[in-house]
Design an enzyme around this catalytic site. Sequence first.
Site, PDB file in Angstrom:
ATOM      1  N   ARG A 100       0.815  -1.235   0.000  1.00  0.00           N
ATOM      2  CA  ARG A 100       0.000   0.000   0.000  1.00  0.00           C
ATOM      3  C   ARG A 100       0.843   1.277   0.000  1.00  0.00           C
ATOM      4  NH1 ARG A 100      -3.241  -3.003   3.537  1.00  0.00           N
ATOM      5  NH2 ARG A 100      -5.058  -3.821   2.453  1.00  0.00           N
ATOM      6  N   LYS A 159       3.477  12.213 -10.480  1.00  0.00           N
ATOM      7  CA  LYS A 159       2.522  11.476 -11.322  1.00  0.00           C
ATOM      8  C   LYS A 159       3.173  10.162 -11.716  1.00  0.00           C
ATOM      9  CE  LYS A 159      -0.194  14.862 -13.916  1.00  0.00           C
ATOM     10  NZ  LYS A 159      -0.471  15.311 -15.300  1.00  0.00           N
ATOM     11  N   GLU A 163      10.448  19.972 -23.880  1.00  0.00           N
ATOM     12  CA  GLU A 163       9.737  20.177 -22.602  1.00  0.00           C
ATOM     13  C   GLU A 163      10.295  21.399 -21.863  1.00  0.00           C
ATOM     14  OE1 GLU A 163       7.072  18.470 -22.025  1.00  0.00           O
ATOM     15  OE2 GLU A 163       7.302  16.459 -22.870  1.00  0.00           O
ATOM     16  N   LYS A 186       8.553  23.725 -12.876  1.00  0.00           N
ATOM     17  CA  LYS A 186       7.591  22.628 -12.671  1.00  0.00           C
ATOM     18  C   LYS A 186       7.262  22.490 -11.190  1.00  0.00           C
ATOM     19  CE  LYS A 186       5.913  18.162 -13.621  1.00  0.00           C
ATOM     20  NZ  LYS A 186       5.926  16.939 -14.369  1.00  0.00           N
ATOM     21  N   GLU A 209      -3.625  18.417 -10.442  1.00  0.00           N
ATOM     22  CA  GLU A 209      -4.083  18.926 -11.737  1.00  0.00           C
ATOM     23  C   GLU A 209      -5.570  19.293 -11.763  1.00  0.00           C
ATOM     24  OE1 GLU A 209      -2.103  17.179 -15.163  1.00  0.00           O
ATOM     25  OE2 GLU A 209      -3.839  17.681 -16.385  1.00  0.00           O
ATOM     26  N   ARG A 248      -1.850  23.062 -13.239  1.00  0.00           N
ATOM     27  CA  ARG A 248      -0.918  22.027 -13.709  1.00  0.00           C
ATOM     28  C   ARG A 248      -1.231  21.583 -15.145  1.00  0.00           C
ATOM     29  NH1 ARG A 248       1.520  16.822 -10.284  1.00  0.00           N
ATOM     30  NH2 ARG A 248       2.904  16.114 -11.942  1.00  0.00           N
ATOM     31  N   ASN A 256       0.505  20.809 -20.126  1.00  0.00           N
ATOM     32  CA  ASN A 256       0.140  20.014 -21.298  1.00  0.00           C
ATOM     33  C   ASN A 256       0.159  20.854 -22.579  1.00  0.00           C
ATOM     34  OD1 ASN A 256      -0.400  17.423 -20.066  1.00  0.00           O
ATOM     35  ND2 ASN A 256      -2.056  18.491 -19.016  1.00  0.00           N
ATOM     36  N   HIS A 275       0.720  19.339 -25.892  1.00  0.00           N
ATOM     37  CA  HIS A 275       0.387  17.912 -25.787  1.00  0.00           C
ATOM     38  C   HIS A 275      -0.966  17.582 -26.421  1.00  0.00           C
ATOM     39  CE1 HIS A 275       3.740  18.159 -23.084  1.00  0.00           C
ATOM     40  NE2 HIS A 275       3.710  16.875 -22.819  1.00  0.00           N
ATOM     41  N   HIS A 316      -0.603  14.611 -28.796  1.00  0.00           N
ATOM     42  CA  HIS A 316      -1.207  13.286 -28.577  1.00  0.00           C
ATOM     43  C   HIS A 316      -1.924  12.792 -29.820  1.00  0.00           C
ATOM     44  CE1 HIS A 316      -1.163  13.782 -23.922  1.00  0.00           C
ATOM     45  NE2 HIS A 316      -0.080  13.188 -24.366  1.00  0.00           N
ATOM     46  N   HIS A 376       8.104  11.185 -27.981  1.00  0.00           N
ATOM     47  CA  HIS A 376       7.069  12.005 -27.330  1.00  0.00           C
ATOM     48  C   HIS A 376       7.411  13.511 -27.404  1.00  0.00           C
ATOM     49  CE1 HIS A 376       4.080  13.344 -24.507  1.00  0.00           C
ATOM     50  NE2 HIS A 376       5.021  13.826 -23.712  1.00  0.00           N
TER      51      HIS A 376
HETATM   52  P1  NAD Z   1      12.256   6.631 -21.971  1.00  0.00           P
HETATM   53  O1  NAD Z   1      12.155   6.398 -20.527  1.00  0.00           O
HETATM   54  O2  NAD Z   1      11.643   5.618 -22.878  1.00  0.00           O
HETATM   55  O3  NAD Z   1      13.790   6.846 -22.360  1.00  0.00           O
HETATM   56  C1  NAD Z   1      14.126   7.038 -23.707  1.00  0.00           C
HETATM   57  C2  NAD Z   1      15.251   6.082 -24.132  1.00  0.00           C
HETATM   58  O4  NAD Z   1      16.485   6.533 -23.595  1.00  0.00           O
HETATM   59  C3  NAD Z   1      15.075   4.655 -23.635  1.00  0.00           C
HETATM   60  O5  NAD Z   1      15.508   3.764 -24.627  1.00  0.00           O
HETATM   61  C4  NAD Z   1      16.016   4.613 -22.425  1.00  0.00           C
HETATM   62  O6  NAD Z   1      16.434   3.298 -22.115  1.00  0.00           O
HETATM   63  C5  NAD Z   1      17.142   5.459 -22.914  1.00  0.00           C
HETATM   64  N1  NAD Z   1      17.994   6.058 -21.907  1.00  0.00           N
HETATM   65  C6  NAD Z   1      17.670   6.474 -20.666  1.00  0.00           C
HETATM   66  N2  NAD Z   1      18.704   7.099 -20.092  1.00  0.00           N
HETATM   67  C7  NAD Z   1      19.723   7.058 -20.976  1.00  0.00           C
HETATM   68  C8  NAD Z   1      21.050   7.547 -20.965  1.00  0.00           C
HETATM   69  N3  NAD Z   1      21.531   8.245 -19.936  1.00  0.00           N
HETATM   70  N4  NAD Z   1      21.835   7.315 -22.062  1.00  0.00           N
HETATM   71  C9  NAD Z   1      21.342   6.643 -23.136  1.00  0.00           C
HETATM   72  N5  NAD Z   1      20.078   6.190 -23.217  1.00  0.00           N
HETATM   73  C10 NAD Z   1      19.281   6.402 -22.135  1.00  0.00           C
HETATM   74  O7  NAD Z   1      11.609   8.034 -22.380  1.00  0.00           O
HETATM   75  P2  NAD Z   1      11.610   9.478 -21.684  1.00  0.00           P
HETATM   76  O8  NAD Z   1      11.534  10.429 -22.799  1.00  0.00           O
HETATM   77  O9  NAD Z   1      12.649   9.620 -20.670  1.00  0.00           O
HETATM   78  O10 NAD Z   1      10.223   9.492 -20.897  1.00  0.00           O
HETATM   79  C11 NAD Z   1       8.995   9.352 -21.580  1.00  0.00           C
HETATM   80  C12 NAD Z   1       7.975   8.823 -20.601  1.00  0.00           C
HETATM   81  O11 NAD Z   1       7.819   9.772 -19.539  1.00  0.00           O
HETATM   82  C13 NAD Z   1       6.619   8.609 -21.200  1.00  0.00           C
HETATM   83  O12 NAD Z   1       6.110   7.354 -20.782  1.00  0.00           O
HETATM   84  C14 NAD Z   1       5.765   9.736 -20.605  1.00  0.00           C
HETATM   85  O13 NAD Z   1       4.413   9.382 -20.448  1.00  0.00           O
HETATM   86  C15 NAD Z   1       6.442   9.928 -19.270  1.00  0.00           C
HETATM   87  N6  NAD Z   1       6.254  11.277 -18.707  1.00  0.00           N
HETATM   88  C16 NAD Z   1       5.794  11.346 -17.426  1.00  0.00           C
HETATM   89  C17 NAD Z   1       5.611  12.592 -16.832  1.00  0.00           C
HETATM   90  C18 NAD Z   1       5.158  12.664 -15.410  1.00  0.00           C
HETATM   91  O14 NAD Z   1       4.860  13.765 -14.929  1.00  0.00           O
HETATM   92  N7  NAD Z   1       5.099  11.569 -14.701  1.00  0.00           N
HETATM   93  C19 NAD Z   1       5.894  13.754 -17.548  1.00  0.00           C
HETATM   94  C20 NAD Z   1       6.371  13.650 -18.841  1.00  0.00           C
HETATM   95  C21 NAD Z   1       6.547  12.405 -19.418  1.00  0.00           C
END
Ligand code: NAD
Length: 351
Positions: A112, A134, A176, A214, A224, A228, A232, A235, A239, A252
């Site tokens: 939990r 999030k 971003e 942020k 949100e 917040r 987006n 986005h 999307h 993304h």
């Molecule tokens: P990701 O986590 O898929 O990473 C992108 C790629 O880079 C992957 O192949 C990963 O293995 C690789 N990688 C990671 N660190 C590395 C490094 N230091 N050197 C080389 N390669 C590396 O993608 P991302 O862009 O980091 O994150 C996208 C995700 O984040 C999505 O799922 C999105 O929904 C989420 N997100 C969440 C929030 C939130 O507030 N929680 C906000 C924005 C995005």
Amino acid sequence: MTISINLKRIIDDSYPLHIGPLPEINFEGKVAILTNPKVAGLHLQTLLASLKAKEVYIITIPDGEQYKTLATIESVLDRMFDHRLNRKSLLIAFGGGVIGDMGGFSASLYNRGIDFIQIPTTLLSQVDASVGGKTGVNNRFGKNLIGAFHQPRAVYIDPSFLHTLPSREFGAGVAEIVKMAVTFNAPFFEWLEENDLRDGDNLQYAIAKAVETKAGVVEEDEKEQGLRAALNYGHTFGHVIENETKYETYLHGESVAIGIVMANELACEVGLMSRAEAERVKALLGRYGLPLTYPISDVERFYQTFFLDKKSADSAITFILPRGIGAVEITDTIEEGTVKKVLATFKGIGA
Ligand code: NAD
């Protein structure tokens, strides 16, 4: 008869966002590190060298957004049970946003809820995904539809992990950063125009500015309910592009960059932004190799896909539009004809 249960409480979920070289992390109990083979291969030794704990377990999951599912969460929880983690154990999410979202969600569910720390290793996760609590996964109905708000105990943002990041992933993170500057911080936007983020000191400064922005937004509106949603920006359009291209063509952050350009066009159309300002934003995104346009093949279909967005669930589409540079407006009153007129300007334009 009615019995009331009085659960009014004051919760202090404050936590530090440390930007700079990874500090020593000392923990008395068991620690599980959630990561993937790519990040582990590149950087796990660095993390292990900084970590002092009673017992340390490594849990790896496959790399990729397609594994951001409940099935993967179940396998992570199984591993946590295998290792007999308890309420006082700690989970460290070590990777990009996918690992961060799933690590946080696993921590929110195990017993939990146990504590977790974010150590983000992509630019996107350092400036955005790791901050704000999030967590969650995707399902066949859409992205991030299942999850929880679960704040980390700390976020350690070490820009030196970014040395191994491919340039497209770097650009995705820049999108971003630009998003935060355009919506909330005009001086920061001007600074971004004048400074190159490929320089290490500049990058660290920009990460700090974006994280500060942020954090301020999350402090005002953690769940949100209002402000917040401004994060987006880009986005809503992005999307739809991700949906149309089945998440295969753009990262993304790249679809967010195109979404920012589209949102700006709409903002120009309704008089919120000047054309000169829109061009400045475009020029900044373009400097980091980000795509700036997308060929809309069917305006009606593109428009209808807006309604799959969870923020537009009840018939009106919510748009996050910049008010010039440095301010933002959240609106659901833009006329359908106005939106379609702007979308039509992207019809058939090559990417
Ligand atoms: P990701 O986590 O898929 O990473 C992108 C790629 O880079 C992957 O192949 C990963 O293995 C690789 N990688 C990671 N660190 C590395 C490094 N230091 N050197 C080389 N390669 C590396 O993608 P991302 O862009 O980091 O994150 C996208 C995700 O984040 C999505 O799922 C999105 O929904 C989420 N997100 C969440 C929030 C939130 O507030 N929680 C906000 C924005 C995005």
